[in-house]
Motif scaffolding. Structure first.
Motif, short mmCIF file in Angstrom:
data_model
loop_
_atom_site.label_atom_id
_atom_site.label_comp_id
_atom_site.label_asym_id
_atom_site.label_seq_id
_atom_site.Cartn_x
_atom_site.Cartn_y
_atom_site.Cartn_z
N UNK A 1 0.82 -1.21 0.00
CA UNK A 1 0.00 0.00 0.00
C UNK A 1 0.85 1.27 0.00
N UNK A 2 2.02 1.21 0.63
CA UNK A 2 2.86 2.41 0.72
C UNK A 2 3.50 2.78 -0.61
N UNK A 3 3.47 1.87 -1.61
CA UNK A 3 4.08 2.19 -2.91
C UNK A 3 3.07 2.29 -4.04
N UNK B 1 14.66 6.16 7.04
CA UNK B 1 13.55 6.09 6.09
C UNK B 1 13.11 4.64 5.96
N UNK B 2 11.84 4.39 6.22
CA UNK B 2 11.32 3.03 6.16
C UNK B 2 10.32 2.84 5.04
N UNK B 3 9.25 2.09 5.33
CA UNK B 3 8.22 1.80 4.33
C UNK B 3 7.20 2.93 4.24
N UNK B 4 6.66 3.33 5.39
CA UNK B 4 5.58 4.32 5.38
C UNK B 4 5.98 5.70 5.85
N UNK B 5 7.27 5.90 6.08
CA UNK B 5 7.73 7.19 6.55
C UNK B 5 9.04 7.06 7.30
N UNK B 6 9.44 8.15 7.95
CA UNK B 6 10.69 8.18 8.69
C UNK B 6 10.45 7.83 10.16
N UNK C 1 2.47 7.11 0.28
CA UNK C 1 1.60 7.68 1.31
C UNK C 1 2.18 7.38 2.69
N UNK C 2 1.94 8.30 3.59
CA UNK C 2 2.41 8.15 4.97
C UNK C 2 1.60 7.07 5.68
N UNK C 3 2.30 6.16 6.36
CA UNK C 3 1.65 5.09 7.12
C UNK C 3 2.36 4.94 8.46
N UNK C 4 1.73 5.41 9.52
CA UNK C 4 2.28 5.19 10.85
C UNK C 4 2.21 3.70 11.19
N UNK C 5 3.05 3.27 12.12
CA UNK C 5 2.99 1.89 12.59
C UNK C 5 1.65 1.63 13.28
N UNK C 6 1.10 0.46 13.07
CA UNK C 6 -0.10 0.06 13.79
C UNK C 6 0.25 -0.24 15.25
N UNK D 1 -1.65 18.26 9.88
CA UNK D 1 -2.42 17.02 9.82
C UNK D 1 -3.70 17.23 9.05
N UNK D 2 -4.32 18.39 9.22
CA UNK D 2 -5.53 18.70 8.46
C UNK D 2 -5.28 18.68 6.97
N UNK D 3 -4.16 19.23 6.57
CA UNK D 3 -3.82 19.20 5.14
C UNK D 3 -3.58 17.77 4.67
N UNK D 4 -2.90 16.98 5.51
CA UNK D 4 -2.64 15.58 5.15
C UNK D 4 -3.94 14.80 5.05
N UNK D 5 -4.91 15.14 5.88
CA UNK D 5 -6.21 14.47 5.85
C UNK D 5 -6.90 14.71 4.51
N UNK D 6 -6.88 15.95 4.04
CA UNK D 6 -7.51 16.26 2.76
C UNK D 6 -6.79 15.56 1.61
N UNK D 7 -5.47 15.45 1.71
CA UNK D 7 -4.71 14.72 0.69
C UNK D 7 -5.10 13.25 0.70
N UNK D 8 -5.22 12.66 1.90
CA UNK D 8 -5.60 11.25 2.01
C UNK D 8 -7.00 11.01 1.48
N UNK D 9 -7.90 11.95 1.70
CA UNK D 9 -9.27 11.81 1.20
C UNK D 9 -9.28 11.73 -0.32
N UNK D 10 -8.55 12.63 -0.96
CA UNK D 10 -8.46 12.60 -2.42
C UNK D 10 -7.77 11.33 -2.90
#
Length: 763
Positions: free
Chosen positions: A138-140, A217-222, A360-365, A433-442
């Motif tokens: 998903x991250x790629x 730098x990892x899979x979903x972010x730093x 896309x940014x993916x924090x660890x679960x 984070x609000x800006x990132x939310x709108x990016x994720x929505x699109x």
């Protein structure tokens, strides 16, 4: 046209793309001596087989029993068909819309781990080794269908050796889109260090062992990493990141994790799962860790290395590493190289970089084993966007877009019987984070070609997600469904449990911080009777004024003052030297005037604030919290023994019924004067809260003729409270519906909003 023979067509639905399903089918058919073919068709796989009936039966059974580790077979449909004669083949994919078929990122499999450790293998020590059973997904992904040109691997043409593996149906890398090797794949390097020409992993390990702090730098972010044993390095990281007390996650191999924590077999399986979450585990007394890792806590967040890079680095360092999000305090995790260089300068000493872009940014679960099963606390890398299955009578529901709440935000898209709950997106009161939310929505809307029939939002008019949903609905001419915060929490628990619309109502206990109620006041400790379409509040914690509004959520002593004044009276509070000392130097006259006049002191029935107040009276909370949940976590950590429950009063004549904590605070003060130790008092509080709400819920269930009780809200991520509540409900003969795959906190709100909106649209 070739000769055809009698056989059958098998349709397999579920997570069957990008997981090595077609080569698995190919090998299975060849093993059983069957002819025919297999092809992808949208979000399904279509198989045609010919051969003896017994072999076909064995084949059909093995499709689910032996499926690849990343696959999820949900339905196998068989029907007679004419099948091309000849050896079994893999066919080109047919056209179709893949609506929910993207697989989450997956931890490195045993075969790839062995390969990077084998000096004779061409991928020896290669940090980007993967196969169809593991690696980034998903991250790629940049588009569907899932194919290499629609990933961030598009810029890395395969060498002949990788191409041969990719095209060989018998190879475990057949159609592995991120396939790479040292000759053709991404490269690793170290920035900010003078040791030119050194192996980047070995040099990074040397820096970490010397006490330096690195961005990785990892899979979903730093991540930001340091030696988890080095107290000075941990203290320096906290100072630079301005994170004074919030616990830090640790990455360790399994053997080291067992040396740090008490790990049950179920927890070991969860750690080693392909999703590789951060798992909250019980710390061993005297565990060899820096004391600043998780100050005051009895649990530690641990994850295993989940990429070849992590495996190689951890082995080179030879000790556990702090692995915390690569960001500045309260900002989203960084996943772009230039932003990392800019925003993490001054926090880290060097950067371990690579040139594979992150889509896309993916924090660890984050997960925890509670009340008999693994429960997700944060849904991110390794879990999203794995679809959730809606209850049976939602199969024909129209598609809904739900936008969640303000904190721990996530969004949810429904498509038929499936719901896509996004990865954790963060707190929307932070502008970035609000800006990132709108990016994720699109991003989600485009990736999954989602066209909603309605938009669902929280009741709170000032939430950024609510305003965004209002604008979207108005612009597109779509219905807007406003869903009360706690109704959404409980609906999420119901839906995950498979509770059908036709099953009717449940009693619900919702315990969290704050959410806007239908009466315009702040709710957070409620008992509702609800189905999917409607909810009715029947009981609540007696409200107290939050002096200073939002300030009361950050300063527990303000909430304690309101509770003590209500329970004991102001003169008793002021005349008690022990209590007066708790408020020394505080502007009590001003706060009490605010509460008397209702000036910036809104009433609230919050379980989260009740935890803050009890932690404050026991001396477990600072004057000002440095992170959300700090006081509640300290109170749970202190509750390490059994104790009889503290009392609550039950005012049945009130509408709604009131559960009154005044007797609790009177008992707490008496015990303070008697010198009772804090662990017993903390345990008595947990037991009392569980007894009060389960007793009230049982009365409501009996009067309403209901048998199930849904539990949700972030407070139910407290292990002691959840397990005590479940035990008491079961003793009443009631069935608890408890979130597991969906976070009980606000990370699950969007899922609940989506099912409520869908049910309303279905009538």
């Amino acid at each position: 046209m070739g000769t055809e023979v009698a056989g059958e067509e098998i349709e397999v639905s579920g997570i069957v793309q990008g997981v090595g399903f077609r080569p698995f089918v190919y090998r299975l058919a060849r093993r059983l001596g069957l002819g025919g073919d297999v092809r992808n068709a949208g979000d399904r796989v279509i198989i045609r087989i010919a051969g003896p009936a017994s072999a076909r039966d064995a084949f059909a059974a093995a499709l689910a029993d032996e499926a690849p580790v990343l696959a999820r077979v949900e339905q196998v449909t068989r029907r007679p068909a004419q099948v091309p004669d000849g050896p079994f083949r893999i066919m080109e994919s047919a056209a179709g819309t893949v609506s929910v078929g993207v697989v989450p990122d997956v931890a490195t499999c045993p075969a790839c781990r062995a390969e990077i450790a084998d000096p004779k293998a061409r991928r020896f020590r290669y940090a980007f080794t993967n196969c169809t059973d593991c690696g980034p997904r998903f991250s790629i992904v940049t588009g569907l269908p899932y194919d290499r040109p629609a990933t961030t691997m598009a810029g890395f043409p395969m060498c002949p050796a990788c191409r041969a593996e990719y095209e060989d149906p018998t190879d475990r890398r057949f159609h592995a889109q991120p396939i790479a090797c040292p000759d053709c794949g991404p490269k690793l390097w170290l920035e900010g260090d003078d040791a030119a020409g050194a192996d980047p992993i070995e040099r990074a390990a040397a820096l970490l062992r010397s006490g330096q702090i690195l961005a990785i730098k990892g899979i979903g972010g730093f991540h930001i990493a340091c030696d988890a044993i080095n107290a000075d390095a941990v203290a320096l990281l906290r100072a630079r990141k301005q994170r004074p007390t919030k616990p830090l996650a640790v990455m360790a191999d399994m053997a080291t994790a067992h040396g740090l924590c008490l790990i049950t077999p179920e927890e070991e399986a969860a750690l080693a799962h392909p999703s590789a979450p951060i798992l909250l585990l019980s710390l061993k007394p005297g565990a060899p860790l820096a004391p600043g890792i998780a100050p005051g806590q009895r649990h530690l967040g641990v994850m295993l290395p989940y990429t070849p890079l992590h495996h190689l680095l951890l082995a080179a360092v030879g000790r556990p590493l702090v692995m915390t999000s690569g960001n500045r305090s309260s900002e989203p995790q960084i996943f772009h190289d230039d932003e990392a260089r800019d925003r993490l300068a001054g926090i880290v000493d060097a950067f371990l970089m690579h040139d594979r872009p992150i889509a896309r940014r993916l924090d660890d679960s984050v997960a925890r084993h509670l009340a008999g099963r693994l429960r997700i606390m944060r849904r991110g890398r390794g879990l999203a966007p794995m679809p959730l299955t809606l209850p049976a009578d939602f199969a024909d529901a129209p598609p809904v877009l739900a936008l969640g709440g303000e904190l721990k935000s996530a969004l949810c898209l429904t498509h038929g019987a499936k719901a896509l709950l996004s990865h954790h997106l963060g707190d929307l009161d932070e502008p970035a984070t609000g800006d990132a939310f709108e990016t994720a929505l699109a991003d989600y809307a485009a990736l999954f070609a989602h066209k909603p029939a309605a938009v669902a939002v929280d009741l709170h008019p000032d939430y950024r997600a609510t305003r965004l949903g209002e604008d979207m609905a108005a612009t597109r001419g779509l219905p807007l469904e406003r869903v009360q915060h706690h109704h959404a929490h409980l609906a999420a628990a119901m839906a995950e449990a498979g509770w059908r619309r036709a099953d009717g109502s449940v009693v619900g206990i919702a315990l969290d911080g704050l959410g806007l109620g239908e009466d315009g006041t702040a709710w957070g400790a409620e008992i509702l009777v609800c189905d999917y379409r409607t909810s009715r509040r029947v009981a609540r914690l007696a409200p107290i004024p939050l002096a200073g509004g939002d300030a009361a959520s950050r300063e527990p002593w303000r909430v304690l003052l309101a509770h003590l004044d209500r329970a004991l009276g102001r003169s008793a509070v002021d005349g008690d030297p022990l209590l007066a000392a708790l408020f020394a130097g505080k502007p009590l006259l001003t706060l009490r005037a605010m509460m008397d006049k209702g000036l910036n002191a809104p009433p609230a029935s919050s379980a989260g604030r009740l935890f803050d107040a009890v932690a404050a009276v026991l001396g477990l909370a600072p004057d000002r919290l440095s992170h959300e949940g700090e006081a509640a976590m300290a109170l749970e950590a202190a509750a390490q023994e059994d104790a009889p429950p503290y009392p609550f009063a039950f005012h049945a004549e009130a509408v709604p019924i009131e559960i009154d904590p005044a007797p609790l605070f009177k008992a707490l003060v008496d015990d303070l004067h008697a010198g009772r130790h804090a662990p017993a008092m903390a345990a008595a509080f947990h037991a009392g809260l569980a007894e009060a709400f389960t007793g009230a819920a049982a009365r409501v269930a009996k009067s309403e003729g209901l048998t199930a009780v849904a539990l949700s809200g972030g407070v139910f991520q407290n292990a002691r409270l959840l397990e005590e509540t479940v035990r008491r409900l079961e003793s009443f003969g009631l069935t608890p519906l408890v979130p597991g795959d969906v976070p009980a906190n606000d990370g699950g709100l969007a899922f609940g909003q989506a099912v409520v909106a869908a049910a309303r649209l279905m009538g």
